[in-house]
Structures are given as structure tokens and as C-alpha cells.
Design a protein around this motif. Sequence first.
Motif, PDB file in Angstrom:
ATOM      1  N   TYR A 285       0.850  -1.193   0.000  1.00  0.00           N
ATOM      2  CA  TYR A 285       0.000   0.000   0.000  1.00  0.00           C
ATOM      3  C   TYR A 285       0.884   1.241   0.000  1.00  0.00           C
ATOM      4  N   ALA A 286       0.703   2.115  -0.984  1.00  0.00           N
ATOM      5  CA  ALA A 286       1.449   3.371  -1.056  1.00  0.00           C
ATOM      6  C   ALA A 286       0.582   4.488  -0.475  1.00  0.00           C
ATOM      7  N   ASP A 287       1.024   5.045   0.630  1.00  0.00           N
ATOM      8  CA  ASP A 287       0.250   6.043   1.359  1.00  0.00           C
ATOM      9  C   ASP A 287       0.525   7.435   0.800  1.00  0.00           C
ATOM     10  N   ILE A 288      -0.055   7.739  -0.361  1.00  0.00           N
ATOM     11  CA  ILE A 288       0.172   9.061  -0.937  1.00  0.00           C
ATOM     12  C   ILE A 288      -0.567  10.136  -0.148  1.00  0.00           C
ATOM     13  N   TYR A 289      -1.603   9.739   0.596  1.00  0.00           N
ATOM     14  CA  TYR A 289      -2.283  10.688   1.481  1.00  0.00           C
ATOM     15  C   TYR A 289      -1.282  11.197   2.522  1.00  0.00           C
ATOM     16  N   GLY A 290      -0.609  10.283   3.195  1.00  0.00           N
ATOM     17  CA  GLY A 290       0.347  10.678   4.223  1.00  0.00           C
ATOM     18  C   GLY A 290       1.513  11.458   3.662  1.00  0.00           C
ATOM     19  N   ALA A 291       2.021  11.042   2.492  1.00  0.00           N
ATOM     20  CA  ALA A 291       3.154  11.734   1.887  1.00  0.00           C
ATOM     21  C   ALA A 291       2.784  13.177   1.542  1.00  0.00           C
ATOM     22  N   LEU A 292       1.571  13.371   0.990  1.00  0.00           N
ATOM     23  CA  LEU A 292       1.151  14.722   0.641  1.00  0.00           C
ATOM     24  C   LEU A 292       0.855  15.570   1.878  1.00  0.00           C
ATOM     25  N   MET A 293       0.242  14.964   2.891  1.00  0.00           N
ATOM     26  CA  MET A 293      -0.065  15.730   4.097  1.00  0.00           C
ATOM     27  C   MET A 293       1.202  16.205   4.794  1.00  0.00           C
ATOM     28  N   SER A 294       2.303  15.473   4.609  1.00  0.00           N
ATOM     29  CA  SER A 294       3.575  15.941   5.185  1.00  0.00           C
ATOM     30  C   SER A 294       4.000  17.251   4.534  1.00  0.00           C
ATOM     31  N   ILE A 295       3.651  17.434   3.253  1.00  0.00           N
ATOM     32  CA  ILE A 295       3.962  18.701   2.572  1.00  0.00           C
ATOM     33  C   ILE A 295       3.003  19.794   3.028  1.00  0.00           C
ATOM     34  N   TYR A 296       1.709  19.482   3.083  1.00  0.00           N
ATOM     35  CA  TYR A 296       0.725  20.490   3.494  1.00  0.00           C
ATOM     36  C   TYR A 296       0.975  20.960   4.932  1.00  0.00           C
ATOM     37  N   ALA A 297       1.461  20.064   5.777  1.00  0.00           N
ATOM     38  CA  ALA A 297       1.720  20.421   7.171  1.00  0.00           C
ATOM     39  C   ALA A 297       2.956  21.311   7.311  1.00  0.00           C
ATOM     40  N   SER A 298       3.958  21.110   6.442  1.00  0.00           N
ATOM     41  CA  SER A 298       5.198  21.903   6.510  1.00  0.00           C
ATOM     42  C   SER A 298       5.663  22.250   5.102  1.00  0.00           C
ATOM     43  N   VAL A 355       8.265  14.258  -4.483  1.00  0.00           N
ATOM     44  CA  VAL A 355       8.237  13.937  -3.054  1.00  0.00           C
ATOM     45  C   VAL A 355       7.529  12.600  -2.819  1.00  0.00           C
ATOM     46  N   ILE A 356       6.389  12.403  -3.487  1.00  0.00           N
ATOM     47  CA  ILE A 356       5.634  11.163  -3.312  1.00  0.00           C
ATOM     48  C   ILE A 356       6.433   9.973  -3.807  1.00  0.00           C
ATOM     49  N   ALA A 357       7.069  10.116  -4.978  1.00  0.00           N
ATOM     50  CA  ALA A 357       7.870   9.016  -5.526  1.00  0.00           C
ATOM     51  C   ALA A 357       8.996   8.634  -4.582  1.00  0.00           C
ATOM     52  N   HIS A 358       9.648   9.624  -4.011  1.00  0.00           N
ATOM     53  CA  HIS A 358      10.727   9.382  -3.048  1.00  0.00           C
ATOM     54  C   HIS A 358      10.188   8.588  -1.856  1.00  0.00           C
ATOM     55  N   ALA A 359       9.009   8.981  -1.375  1.00  0.00           N
ATOM     56  CA  ALA A 359       8.413   8.320  -0.209  1.00  0.00           C
ATOM     57  C   ALA A 359       8.042   6.869  -0.505  1.00  0.00           C
ATOM     58  N   ASP A 362      11.651   4.806  -1.017  1.00  0.00           N
ATOM     59  CA  ASP A 362      12.425   4.494   0.187  1.00  0.00           C
ATOM     60  C   ASP A 362      11.599   3.803   1.263  1.00  0.00           C
ATOM     61  N   GLY A 363      10.302   3.584   0.993  1.00  0.00           N
ATOM     62  CA  GLY A 363       9.470   2.827   1.918  1.00  0.00           C
ATOM     63  C   GLY A 363       8.956   3.599   3.106  1.00  0.00           C
ATOM     64  N   SER A 364       9.182   4.915   3.144  1.00  0.00           N
ATOM     65  CA  SER A 364       8.764   5.685   4.318  1.00  0.00           C
ATOM     66  C   SER A 364       7.252   5.860   4.392  1.00  0.00           C
ATOM     67  N   TYR A 365       6.557   5.719   3.253  1.00  0.00           N
ATOM     68  CA  TYR A 365       5.097   5.802   3.252  1.00  0.00           C
ATOM     69  C   TYR A 365       4.493   4.598   2.518  1.00  0.00           C
ATOM     70  N   THR A 366       4.983   3.423   2.880  1.00  0.00           N
ATOM     71  CA  THR A 366       4.410   2.195   2.337  1.00  0.00           C
ATOM     72  C   THR A 366       4.020   1.268   3.487  1.00  0.00           C
ATOM     73  N   GLU A 367       3.054   0.398   3.183  1.00  0.00           N
ATOM     74  CA  GLU A 367       2.573  -0.547   4.187  1.00  0.00           C
ATOM     75  C   GLU A 367       2.415  -1.910   3.525  1.00  0.00           C
ATOM     76  N   PRO A 368       3.164  -2.925   3.976  1.00  0.00           N
ATOM     77  CA  PRO A 368       4.231  -2.844   4.970  1.00  0.00           C
ATOM     78  C   PRO A 368       5.425  -2.053   4.442  1.00  0.00           C
ATOM     79  N   PRO A 369       6.312  -1.574   5.315  1.00  0.00           N
ATOM     80  CA  PRO A 369       7.472  -0.832   4.842  1.00  0.00           C
ATOM     81  C   PRO A 369       8.231  -1.662   3.810  1.00  0.00           C
TER      82      PRO A 369
END
Length: 373
Positions: A285-298, A355-359, A362-369
Motif C-alpha cells: 500500500y502506497a500512502d500518498i495521502y500521508g506523503a502529501l499531508m507531510s507537505i501540506y503540514a510543513s 516527493v511522493i515518488a521518493h516516499a 524508500d518505503g517511508s510511506y508504504t505498508e508494509p514498509p
Amino acid sequence: MASSFSARLSLHVILLSVDLLLLSSVVTPSPGFYSAIFNFGDSLTDAGNLAFFSGVKAPASRPPYGETYFHRPTGRFTDGRIILDFIAQAMRLPLVPPYPAGRGRHNFAKGANFAVAGARAIGNAFYEAEGFNITWEDYSLGTQLKWFDQLLQSSSPSVLAAHDILNQSLFMVGEIGINDYNHVLLDDRPIDSVRAYVAPVVHAIGSAIDALVRTGATMVVVSGMFPVGCIPVFLAKFQTQDAGAYDPATGCLKWLNEFSQHHNVLLRRQLGRLRQAHPRATIVYADIYGALMSIYASPRRFGMTSPLMACCGGEGPYHFNFSVGCGDPTSTWCGDPWSYICWDGKHLTEAAYHVIAHAILDGSYTEPPQTLM
């Protein structure tokens, strides 16, 4: 003014070059780890299929689409590269050719991109039974799977049909589903009526993944829904004076983001069931929601200064106008899309896709990592 713009452009090019070098050094797999990439989805990963079908009528066939990287329109609904392009480049594979736009001109031994802008997860027969007036072509996941099957049937065994080739291929599904919801969301229907479509949409995505695995896919990456409440088309459509409707930290509409999260919860459950049914396949599972929210938050941490505005569009709230789309004669574009998350009010910029592709890589926003290396 011009010299200031040139300076910012030069700085951006330098920073992006450094970033891409870091991306290659950190997450690039050994050459040959994946022999090919096959992609299924909608406009977020369309690399020219709708433009092939529609020609100059497709917005992405007109400038300034493609200006940042390709310096010309390519049928991608952004200013440059999409997630799929970054992943292919990191894996030292050629950019995945569109299909059927590429039929007869490309060797699909390195993969094919079946995604079409406007594609829905569910086929038109479902919506006809629901009483909808069908005004769109059926480029659904079912149609895209038929194209994939045709490709397998028409290719020589040494190119695609061999089981070990599919074993060595990366399959990507999504993002898809937003177009299934669009015609309900933008038709001013109650949110409960929109939620009723989430289960069948997720079921259609799950059925497509099941079919791919049964065909021979062993590595499938499935993207979730992006934060709909942060996208200009929806921010403009559902603009309200009620301050409580917005997330104070991001300015996004809370109820729409909750809808995206509801879709993602159901999708993750579906993927869990598929993992149990296919224990030998890797389903990520690629969590593009989480990856994008990291940008919107900062946003400033990522060099973004206009996170909720469209870079290219017409006059209106969030630089979005339902009557004047990006590429129309009266539209305007920002000139510094790397400062924006959204390109045309509906789709993201190359910078956001990077940013999303990087995430994902590198597995930082995937499930399972899972690192794709």
C-alpha cells in the motif's frame, strides 16, 4: 524582475539536480532488479493515453503542460514528470510507454502504462444500472486489464508471456477511484450518498489486483486516495465561511479529507485480505495521502510557498475557475511550479510527484514498509 526569476530558476535547477542525485544514490536498486513496470490508473499516472484518444482536445496536449521537464506537452497532466517517471528513472528503466498510444511504435518489453485520465475503477455498466447518464468513455480498470491481456496475447513468449518476466516486473495500481466519486461529489449530493460508492470502488480495485496476481504478478504497489480536501477544485467548489470546516494547520477541508481517509481504510483492509489469499505475492500500500499531508503540514520544508493554490488556471478562488482551465487562452500560470503542490487545480506538480515518488521508493510511506530496491 526578470533577473530575480532567473536566479530563482537557477537555484531550483541546482536544488532539484542535487535532490535527484540523492534519490538515485539512496533508493536506486541494482540495475535489472525489475525488468519492467506495468501501470494502471487515471490522470495522476496517465503519460499520454487520453491525448492519443482525444488529440488536441485533451488539456494536457496544450502548453504549458510539460513545460518544466519535457518543455512540451506530453499528455501528462502536470508541468513535468509524474510519480511513475521518477520511479522508472530511479530503477534505471526507460520512461514507461503509454498504451494503446504506443502500439506499433514501442517494444513493451520494459513495461506499459495503461492509465487514462478520467478512468474510473468501476465499469460503465455499473453506473448505467445506477441510473447515471453516461457521458464518459469506459477506460475503467476492467478495460485496462483487457488491454494488458491483449498485450500478453500479442507479444512473443520471449518478450512478455514468459512467467519469469512477470515475476520480475513491478505492477502499479492507482491512484484510482476519485473519478468514481467526482460525478457525485461535484453534483452537490450528500456525502452519505458518496460514501455508498466507496465499498464497490474498493472492491473493483481489489478485483483488478487479484486478476493481476493470478496472471503472474508477484510485486504490486497500490496507491491510496490523496487528500481531496486540499485540492483547489474541491476547495473552490465547497468554499464556506464556516471556519470550523477547515483544518487550522493546513487550510484543507476536514470533511473531504475524512472521506479520503475512509476510502483508504477500506482499501487497506482489502489489501490485507488479498495478502492472505496470495501469500506468495508482495502487495504494498502506497500512502500518498500521508506523503502529501507531510507537505501540506510543513510546505516550506519542501520549498513550497503556495500549497493550496493552483499554479495554472483561471481567475477565481485558489486560482481555479471551472470555466477556464489550464491551457485555455485566458488562463495564466505561475512560472515557478516548484513552489506549488497543485498544478492545474486537479493534478499535482512535478515537485509534489517527486516527493511522493521518493516516499514510495524508500518505503517511508508504504505498508508494509518496503523499499523498491
